[in-house]
Design an enzyme around this catalytic site. Structure first.
Site: not given
Lengths: 183, 109
Positions: A45, A98, A100-102
């Site tokens: 993203s 979200y 940081v996960s991406k």
């Protein structure tokens, strides 16, 4: 009515479990099944772009992507620990599990692409920003239709783009993951 | 890479929603008009398999299925599964924050 209390660190752990660890497991388990010159595409993203981070975290994350998957995972564990300790802002992280996960998904994809190429692999391993797309996950928000959102991953899966691996793509171009560092 | 027929294993954690997604694709007017799908004489077949990427057992089960159905390997894997939770995670906040740094044409509507 059931009252559900979700703490920030619970959101971080659940989000990383799917977006980071789940996608990482799929990448590691299935890369050996992909035929020579095949493709592996991870859909990340624009929120994984390293803009709202401290300069030291930008360097640490981009360095991790050049080092190893374990180094990337260590950064995700640092984020979790910093949120747990309630000092993630002081440490320079954005307030979004979200996002940081991406960022982590982009990082480990680059690390795996590098390791795969170094071991003589020919699968093209890339990661992309599909654009903010109108899906159930975005709750109907986002300017792009599903077909428009699919165009970048489909291009990376089926298109001819010159054999690059380890790129972060949007549409038919490699874009910067960390604009201030030019990476 | 194989330039002939395309077999797509579409996966989802929920079988009901995955099957529904396949049905939606199979009844898509543009795909039918383009005769892209095998049901309309095209080269593309879509099949559903259950997969929960949170669950190592589920990943292993799907991997074994792919290995047994395609012993010579597969050509492409696209990992699209992901979640955006409420609270400390807002996807729109993250995306909008970044859009400030982008031009509108970036999205090429």
């Amino acid at each position: 009515m059931k009252l559900i209390v979700t703490t920030d660190v619970d959101v971080v752990k659940a989000t990383l479990k799917t977006n980071y660890y789940g996608t990482l497991a799929m990448t590691q388990e299935f890369l050996p099944l992909i035929r020579p010159k095949g493709r592996l595409v991870n859909v990340a993203s624009s929120s994984g772009v390293l803009i709202p981070y401290s300069e030291s975290l930008k360097k640490a994350l981009t360095d991790a992507a050049k080092t190893s998957v374990n180094a990337c995972t260590d950064m995700m564990e640092k984020f979790t620990a910093d949120v747990q300790a309630n000092n993630h802002k002081a440490e320079g992280w954005p307030s979004s599990a979200y996002a940081v996960s991406k960022a982590g998904e982009i990082a480990f994809t680059k690390a795996i692409a590098m390791e795969h190429e170094q071991s003589g692999g020919t699968v093209l391993v890339n990661v992309c920003d599909p654009g903010y797309t109108n899906t159930d996950m975005s709750k109907g928000k986002g300017p792009l239709t599903v077909d428009e959102g699919a165009s970048t991953p489909v291009f990376l899966g089926l298109g001819e783009f010159g054999g690059q691996s380890g790129g972060f793509w949007k549409l038919e171009n490699i874009i910067e993951w960390c604009p201030t560092l030019g990476i | 890479m194989n330039s002939g027929p395309l077999l797509v294993h579409l996966t989802a954690r929920s079988s009901a929603r995955g099957e529904e997604a396949v049905k939606t694709i199979l009844s898509d007017p543009q795909l039918i008009a383009a005769k892209a799908l095998s049901q309309d004489g095209g080269l593309t077949t879509i099949t559903f398999n259950s997969l929960d990427i949170d669950d190592e057992t589920s990943i292993e089960k799907f991997k074994e299925l792919i290995k047994s159905e395609h012993p010579d390997g597969i050509d492409i894997l696209i990992n699209n599964a992901g979640i955006a939770l409420e609270g400390f995670s807002k996807i729109e906040t993250a995306c909008l924050q970044l859009r400030r740094y982008e031009t509108n044409s970036y999205y090429r509507r």
